[in-house]
Every structure is written in structure tokens, then in C-alpha cells.
Design a protein around this motif. Structure first.
Motif, mmCIF file in Angstrom:
data_model
loop_
_atom_site.group_PDB
_atom_site.id
_atom_site.type_symbol
_atom_site.label_atom_id
_atom_site.label_comp_id
_atom_site.label_asym_id
_atom_site.label_seq_id
_atom_site.Cartn_x
_atom_site.Cartn_y
_atom_site.Cartn_z
ATOM 1 N N SER A 14 2.485 -4.586 4.614
ATOM 2 C CA SER A 14 2.114 -5.361 5.805
ATOM 3 C C SER A 14 3.307 -5.995 6.519
ATOM 4 O O SER A 14 3.344 -5.989 7.751
ATOM 5 N N THR A 35 0.634 -10.554 2.842
ATOM 6 C CA THR A 35 -0.622 -11.272 3.114
ATOM 7 C C THR A 35 -0.392 -12.713 3.563
ATOM 8 O O THR A 35 -0.987 -13.642 3.067
ATOM 9 N N ASP A 65 -3.137 -4.066 9.148
ATOM 10 C CA ASP A 65 -2.726 -5.324 8.524
ATOM 11 C C ASP A 65 -1.316 -5.639 9.012
ATOM 12 O O ASP A 65 -0.330 -5.183 8.439
#
Length: 87
Positions: A14, A35, A65
Motif C-alpha cells: 500500500s 495500513t 489501497d
């Protein structure tokens, strides 16, 4: 195979995606951790946003993402279609 000279935009997927779509290095954008939910300035757009503005049809096959609070905005602005059926 041994690579003696390799480069990466980020250490995991990501953060790499956020760098690839925006062109901003992860340590400048604040997306270096996987994240995370860092704020992204409204002036930061995904590269496909600029293509779309000039009339190109842009699509993405589900990888979205981008490791940012602005993920939904970036998706909306960047892609005409973004799903597992996009082509």
C-alpha cells in the motif's frame, strides 16, 4: 537471482501504491507505514486523474489501497471504472 542494484517506492504494497499513483515519495506523503490513514492534501491527485481530465478512459482492476484518508477521493477522481471487472 541476485540483484545488485534495486529500488522500491516503499517496503510493502500500500505505501508503494500511494507513491506510484501520486508520484510523491512515501516519506513526503506520510504513507510509509502499511495500513495507515494519513491525511492527503486536496491538491494531491492520482496520475490517472490528469489523464481522465483530458478525455482518456481510465480503469483499474480492484487494487485501490492507497494508504491514505483520501483513498475514496483518489479512487473517484482517478478511475472511470475500478472493480474486479474493469478492463
Amino acid at each position: 537471482m541476485k540483484f545488485s542494484n534495486a529500488f522500491s517506492t516503499g517496503t510493502v504494497c500500500s505505501p508503494s501504491r500511494s507513491c506510484i499513483i501520486t508520484g510523491v515519495k512515501t516519506y513526503k506523503l506520510g504513507t510509509g507505514n502499511h495500513t495507515s490513514s494519513y491525511q492527503t492534501a486536496d491538491s494531491i491527485h492520482g496520475f490517472p486523474y490528469y489523464l481522465k481530465k483530458t478525455g482518456y478512459y481510465t480503469s483499474n482492476n480492484a487494487k485501490t489501497d492507497y494508504n491514505s484518508c483520501a483513498e475514496r477521493r483518489i479512487i473517484q477522481e482517478s478511475w472511470n471504472e475500478s472493480s474486479s471487472y474493469a478492463g
